[in-house]
Structures are given as structure tokens and as C-alpha cells.
Design an enzyme around this catalytic site. Sequence first.
Site, PDB file in Angstrom:
ATOM      1  CE  LYS A 123      -2.023   4.467  10.009  1.00 22.63           C
ATOM      2  NZ  LYS A 123      -1.192   4.723   9.102  1.00 22.63           N
ATOM      3  CD  GLU A 207      -5.978  10.878  13.339  1.00 23.37           C
ATOM      4  OE1 GLU A 207      -5.571  10.700  12.323  1.00 23.37           O
ATOM      5  OE2 GLU A 207      -4.122  10.525  13.535  1.00 23.37           O
ATOM      6  CG  HIS A 242      -9.372   5.650   4.099  1.00 28.71           C
ATOM      7  ND1 HIS A 242     -10.035   6.313   4.075  1.00 28.71           N
ATOM      8  CD2 HIS A 242     -10.510   4.867   4.571  1.00 28.71           C
ATOM      9  CE1 HIS A 242     -11.035   6.867   4.646  1.00 28.71           C
ATOM     10  NE2 HIS A 242     -10.693   5.833   5.043  1.00 28.71           N
ATOM     11  NE  ARG A 299       5.780   1.644   2.423  1.00 26.43           N
ATOM     12  CZ  ARG A 299       4.825   2.205   1.325  1.00 26.43           C
ATOM     13  NH1 ARG A 299       5.430   3.010   0.639  1.00 26.43           N
ATOM     14  NH2 ARG A 299       3.909   2.693   2.152  1.00 26.43           N
TER      15      ARG A 299
HETATM   16  P1  ADP Z   1       1.623   3.899  -1.128  1.00 27.92           P
HETATM   17  O1  ADP Z   1       1.815   5.483  -0.730  1.00 27.92           O
HETATM   18  O2  ADP Z   1       2.741   3.812  -1.199  1.00 27.92           O
HETATM   19  O3  ADP Z   1       0.805   3.109  -1.987  1.00 27.92           O
HETATM   20  P2  ADP Z   1       0.592   2.311   1.299  1.00 27.92           P
HETATM   21  O4  ADP Z   1       0.438   2.894   2.368  1.00 27.92           O
HETATM   22  O5  ADP Z   1      -0.913   2.662   0.737  1.00 27.92           O
HETATM   23  O6  ADP Z   1       1.287   2.917   0.189  1.00 27.92           O
HETATM   24  O7  ADP Z   1       0.477   1.106   1.212  1.00 27.92           O
HETATM   25  C1  ADP Z   1       1.770   0.245   1.588  1.00 27.92           C
HETATM   26  C2  ADP Z   1       2.336  -0.524   0.536  1.00 27.92           C
HETATM   27  O8  ADP Z   1       2.414  -1.510  -0.096  1.00 27.92           O
HETATM   28  C3  ADP Z   1       2.157   0.261  -1.040  1.00 27.92           C
HETATM   29  O9  ADP Z   1       3.229   0.694  -1.700  1.00 27.92           O
HETATM   30  C4  ADP Z   1       1.583  -0.551  -1.704  1.00 27.92           C
HETATM   31  O10 ADP Z   1       1.361  -0.539  -3.361  1.00 27.92           O
HETATM   32  C5  ADP Z   1       2.098  -2.040  -1.265  1.00 27.92           C
HETATM   33  N1  ADP Z   1       1.091  -3.227  -1.518  1.00 27.92           N
HETATM   34  C6  ADP Z   1       0.113  -3.871  -1.705  1.00 27.92           C
HETATM   35  N2  ADP Z   1       0.439  -4.778  -1.790  1.00 27.92           N
HETATM   36  C7  ADP Z   1       1.736  -5.472  -1.831  1.00 27.92           C
HETATM   37  C8  ADP Z   1       1.374  -6.997  -2.507  1.00 27.92           C
HETATM   38  N3  ADP Z   1       1.030  -7.821  -2.347  1.00 27.92           N
HETATM   39  N4  ADP Z   1       2.708  -6.360  -3.185  1.00 27.92           N
HETATM   40  C9  ADP Z   1       4.120  -6.106  -2.475  1.00 27.92           C
HETATM   41  N5  ADP Z   1       3.586  -3.911  -2.029  1.00 27.92           N
HETATM   42  C10 ADP Z   1       2.144  -4.073  -1.622  1.00 27.92           C
HETATM   43  P1  ADP Z   2      -2.232   4.031   6.481  1.00 32.99           P
HETATM   44  O1  ADP Z   2      -1.517   3.518   6.851  1.00 32.99           O
HETATM   45  O2  ADP Z   2      -3.300   3.224   5.938  1.00 32.99           O
HETATM   46  O3  ADP Z   2      -2.032   4.799   4.752  1.00 32.99           O
HETATM   47  P2  ADP Z   2      -2.940   6.677   6.739  1.00 32.99           P
HETATM   48  O4  ADP Z   2      -3.541   7.566   8.120  1.00 32.99           O
HETATM   49  O5  ADP Z   2      -1.439   7.497   5.438  1.00 32.99           O
HETATM   50  O6  ADP Z   2      -3.069   5.951   6.545  1.00 32.99           O
HETATM   51  O7  ADP Z   2      -4.706   7.407   6.201  1.00 32.99           O
HETATM   52  C1  ADP Z   2      -4.857   6.835   4.622  1.00 32.99           C
HETATM   53  C2  ADP Z   2      -5.872   8.082   4.087  1.00 32.99           C
HETATM   54  O8  ADP Z   2      -7.137   8.296   5.461  1.00 32.99           O
HETATM   55  C3  ADP Z   2      -5.826   9.293   4.197  1.00 32.99           C
HETATM   56  O9  ADP Z   2      -4.886   9.229   2.788  1.00 32.99           O
HETATM   57  C4  ADP Z   2      -6.724  10.562   3.996  1.00 32.99           C
HETATM   58  O10 ADP Z   2      -7.382   9.336   2.709  1.00 32.99           O
HETATM   59  C5  ADP Z   2      -7.825   9.269   5.247  1.00 32.99           C
HETATM   60  N1  ADP Z   2      -7.611   9.958   6.572  1.00 32.99           N
HETATM   61  C6  ADP Z   2      -6.750   9.588   7.433  1.00 32.99           C
HETATM   62  N2  ADP Z   2      -6.607  10.731   7.890  1.00 32.99           N
HETATM   63  C7  ADP Z   2      -8.300  11.316   8.740  1.00 32.99           C
HETATM   64  C8  ADP Z   2      -8.114  12.308   9.032  1.00 32.99           C
HETATM   65  N3  ADP Z   2      -8.378  12.683  10.461  1.00 32.99           N
HETATM   66  N4  ADP Z   2      -9.441  12.941   8.948  1.00 32.99           N
HETATM   67  C9  ADP Z   2      -9.838  12.759   6.933  1.00 32.99           C
HETATM   68  N5  ADP Z   2      -9.168  11.369   6.782  1.00 32.99           N
HETATM   69  C10 ADP Z   2      -8.201  10.720   6.993  1.00 32.99           C
END
Ligand code: ADP
Ligand code: ADP
Length: 676
Positions: A123, A207, A242, A299
Amino acid sequence: MATSPAPIFDKILIANRGEIACRVITTCRRLGIATVAVYSDADRNARHVRMADEALRIGAAPAQDSYLRGDTLLAAAQASGAQAIHPGYGFLSENPEFAEACVGAGLVFIGPPAAAIRAMGDKSAAKALMQQAGVPLTPGYHGPQQASAFLHAQADAIGYPVLIKASAGGGGKGMRKVEASGEFQAALASCQREAQSAFGNQHVLIEKYIERPRHIEIQVFGDMQGEIVHLFERDCSVQRRHQKVLEEAPAPGMSTERRAAMGKAAVEAARAVGYVGAGTVEFIVGPRGDFYFMEMNTRLQVEHPVTEMITGADLVEWQLRVAAGQALPLRQHALAIRGHAIEARLYAEDADRGFLPSTGRLRHLRLPQPTPQVRVDTGVEMGDQITPYYDPMIAKLIVWGSDRDEALHHMRHALAQCEAVGVTTNAAFLRRLLGTVAFTDADLDTALIEREHAALFERNATPDDASWCMAAAAFAQRPVGVAEDLADPWSPWAERDAWRLGGHATRLLEIECNGQRRRLGAQWRASGWRITLDEVEHAVRVQRSETELRADVDGHQRRLRAIDDGHALYLFDGNADLRFALHDPVVEADQPAPEAGDLVAPMPGRIVSLAVAPGTRVTRGQPLLVMEAMKMEHALHAPADGIVRRYPVREGALVAEGAMLVDFESDPGELPPQPV
Ligand code: ADP
Ligand code: ADP
Ligand code: MG
């Protein structure tokens, strides 16, 4: 330019499982591409295995011994003669070494180039790149310096609240919101600890915490010819911990100008890393519509179907074509939004117990019937097992309507049709979520679930008297064992109406539902059952088929979906599902007395922390311990008021399912009914 009519691939291997594997197979079938599934020992008979043309075993149940074994997956692809590998999401889908190894083995990786995955995988590094590309960033520090005093000074300069994130993070892990300077050091240490254990890397970034933000992401697609388009946005603001719960497209309230600006920023982000294939650029959006780059997921995304519903594009087909070297099927000007789509993730989890995953066999499962407006993506069928090894998702329900209200209507109807016996699901929670004014009015931000807490986590929907009466009559009428064995089905002894010789004997039934226990009397008369509840008599008739209960309670006739699995009677009223259990004193006398509230591990996992010192007096619902399982942290709560005598486990210990975690003594008379 005509698209090439040549076949895309003859055969591909799908290096994944569950609903995404099934979803990829569906597109391959339509395109005449043969599919090779892979399976772990836990998935030998899984739906994706049954659907594929071929399937190969890749190892033991834990993911690190099967779905995360790049070498085994490559060997399987080569042995089966597959030309390409689809990684799905999760597992190895964002692993640049795996993408490289595929190419090295002469296979096509259906995803972006390894360099693009690498560039976006961290990130902090990704934010630095995006800054150069002119993409707006959340204010913060994403540089290389990691000294805690330096980071603390950065946070003070940014201004609280701030969010500390693991650079290598994903799935909401490691993230810590810090409200004030005094809390910074503790939060930093705990984020670094979690990042180290989850990702093997404790690098963090800081952040500005955006208040009441929305999560809006843009679907992008690139081809090898250098063309990049976006397929509009998805609003994924409805989250817990989150993690996304409901997703929709388009984002409510999005103006044409803002859509164009966010689409342009996303395409530029993708272009900056030479992106090819499907990807998602996630933005955090402030209350005034100001948007900031958060991260890029390199992906296919879990929620991609809502984009498919509003654009008509099959994103897996696009992935296959692009991976085969073809141009994108549509250019930007040919893409348009039609209607509104919403996705809900149906999970095997207990929303009322901190979203604790629930495992077990799906003894009964009913999902909505697919229609042009309702799509169901699932990796399981009735009889399948939800194991502790993988994501406990049961299905994704995706609905389409000509506008948001129509889509909401379809979603409510789809959720009302969901029934499961054998695991706890979040169906009732999703129904309540759909019922909130905030969601209905599209008053969305990432704190919606927290804010609506009171409405969403009302555990004990208590059945009305009529439901108790129906359950009593159904239990009283249950076939008696002996009738099953009778050779002559016409014998009066095979009748199941509880008619008996000589008089009106009353049977006393003790029935439990949602933590409530009541005593009812049941007496058979020629006209039907007389059910006594709180000294009031009700005339009740019931008739059961395998999945239905027809009941007449004091003249009010009803038809309900119902399942009797021999242990309990489930009434599905499309709202708060009711589970009635009959208490049989004879059977219960044979059971070992329940240990006074010993808390056992609901699934294999690792102990993260112990909440209180041994000997501490606690009140019902107080957290006693946090464990990590199925990629999430779960708190175990006191089942009653009582005393924590001792913890038989230490922090950091790995525990098996069923292991005793807390030696707990509840106060006399406080022990709630044990779950059956
Ligand atoms: P998304 O926005 O697609 O949900 P996230 O970044 O929140 O992506 O999560 C990472 C991905 O890994 C998701 O698609 C989630 O469903 C997947 N995932 C989490 N746990 C597992 C698991 N045990 N096996 C396969 N996929 C998983
Ligand atoms: P991950 O890789 O776990 O998906 P993200 O950076 O995509 O991490 O953040 C996941 C979630 O956390 C976001 O969908 C949002 O709900 C919250 N979030 C992330 N950054 C911020 C921020 N700067 N302020 C408030 N909420 C945030
Ligand atoms: Mg994210």
C-alpha cells in the site's frame, strides 16, 4: 475491427474453490472451454469439483497445504494439459511469484502481469506511485521511515483521528483507528504485531481518518494492446470490521461529473502500472464527494457481479479474452449503465456473536430461484459441509432492478427465501440491514452497521402464541418410532394423528425457542389439537410435508415453510427464522450434565488475547478471550454472570476445535440453555 472468432483456450485450470470456482466454470461452459478443478481433502465432493470437467487433488485441507501450494497447482495444470490458470480471488490471486511461475512454466496466468501485482501489493509503495501519476491520495505518511517517534510526529501533524494501516495489509487486518495522540503508541504496536503475524511484514502507513466516509471503487479493465477502460463504480460502504457486507452499483447519488473524474483517476492508476486484465481501484470518499485513492486490488473482486448486472458484460469472459491476447470486447464509449444492482453476501456466521463463523453440515439449504432479476452464485448445495478451513461464504445473492427501489424489492424477496439448517447464517441480519431506513434511503457510509446496532442485533425475536401452538401440535403429532416399522401402511396403528384408546390424555410439552422456554399442553380431540398455553386453550390443526407446515390456529389458517430435522422444528417466516426444540426429560436425563459454561473453541485457531485475570467476576456478554480463526478475530463472551476460574490456554497458542479455552463458573441459576 472484428473480434477473433478463434477459441480462447481449450482448457483452463481453476486454482480456487467455492463460489468463484463455480462462477468461472459457468462462463467456461458457455464458451466451450474445458475446466480442470482442484480440490483439497476437505473438498473432495465440493460443488466446484462436481461442476468441472476434471478435478485433481492438490493436498490436505488447510489452505497452505493445498490452495496455496503454487508448485502443486502448476504441476496439476501441466498434468491436465491446461493452457491457462484462473486464480479466482483470495489464495494466490495477488501473489506475483505465482504469476511469474505460471509464465515460467509456459502457462497463461489469467490476471495482470506480475510487475503490476507487485507495484500495487504494497500500500505504501502503491501510494507513492499514485502520487507521481497525479491520482488524489488520502493525506498521510506512506514513506519508508518507521521509527515510532517519527510516525507519532507524523500522526500529530496529520491531525486526529488517524488510521494506521499495514502496508502489506488486506482484509481489514492490522488497521487501527487512533482518536488522540496519547493512544498512538499502543495502537502502532498492536498494528505492527498483527501485521507481522498476518503478513510477515510490519511496515505501516498513516492516513487521515476520513469521517463518515463511503467506500466507492472503480472496476477497470486493460488489454495487451494498451487499451484501458473502466466499468463504472460500486458502492461498498456497508461494512463490518472493514469488510464488505452489501455492495451495489451504481453508487447512489453519484453525479455524471464525479463518475467521470473517478473513472479517469482509476484508469490513470491502472495505466501507471501497465495494467492488463480485471482490477479494482478503491477510493475513500468524503461527505462532500472528495475522493482519495486507497488501494488497488489486482484481481477479480467478490462483488464483480453487480457490475456485470448493470453493464451486461461477463467479466470472466473478458478476463479470458484479454489473457488470450484479444482486444477488450467493448471500448469506453460503448459502455453504459443500465438499472441498479445489489449484492448481499450470505455467510455461515452468527451476527449476534460478533460474526463468529459457523461450521457444520448444511442439512437443509434453500436459496432463491434464479430469475433474470435474481442471480445466485454459490459453491455449496444442501448436504455440503461448511468447514473451518476456508471462507464461510454460502452464497452471493445479486439482484437487478430498473432502479434502486426495484432492486431493493427483489433483494428483500430473495433474502426472505433463504433457509438453512445445520449452520447459523447471517440471513436474518441481512434482512434487518435491508430494512433499516439508512440503507433504504441510501444514507450510506462505512459506519452504518455500527450506528444501526440497536436495530440490527436484536437477538431474541420472540414467537407469537400462534407459532408456539403450531410447534406444540407439530411436536405432539411427530410420528412415533414404532409406526415407521409397521409393514401395513393402512393399519390404524400406523396413523400419525395421536389418536388413542380411551379418553383425552394431555401431553405436556416443554418447548424452547430463541432462548425462551414455555410449557404447553396438547390434547387430541376428534376435531384436532387442543393446545393449552398460559391457561388459554387454542384449537389447532397442523399438516406437515417435507418443507411445509399448514396450520390452523383458532380458525386462522397459514402455510409456512418448515423443516423438522428430528432435533428441532424450523419455521421460516421470511423474517426472523424460528427454531423450536422439544425438551425431553427422559433423553436429557441420559445426557452428561452441561459443564458449567466451559467455553470451547468453536473452530481451530490461535489465541490472540485473554481478557481478564483468573478469578475475575464477569457479567454476561463480557468478552473473555479473543481468538483468531478463519482469517478473523473473534471474541468469546461470558455465557452468563459468573467467575473466570482459569484459562487452560496461553496467548499465542494454537487450539483445536472443541478445546477448552476458559474454565468458567456461572452463578447458580444463571446457566442459559445449551445450544443443541
Ligand atoms: P473483496 O473486496 O473482493 O472482498 P478483500 O480485499 O476484502 O476483497 O478480501 C480479500 C479477498 O480474499 C476477498 O475476495 C475474500 O473473499 C477472499 N478470501 C478471504 N478469505 C478467504 C479464504 N479463506 N479463501 C479464499 N478466499 C478468501
Ligand atoms: P484492505 O486491504 O484491508 O481492504 P483498505 O485500505 O482497502 O484495506 O481499507 C479497508 C476499509 O477501511 C475501507 O473500505 C474503509 O471502510 C476503511 N478505510 C480505509 N482507509 C480509511 C480512511 N483513511 N479513513 C476512513 N476509513 C478508511
Ligand atoms: Mg480494500
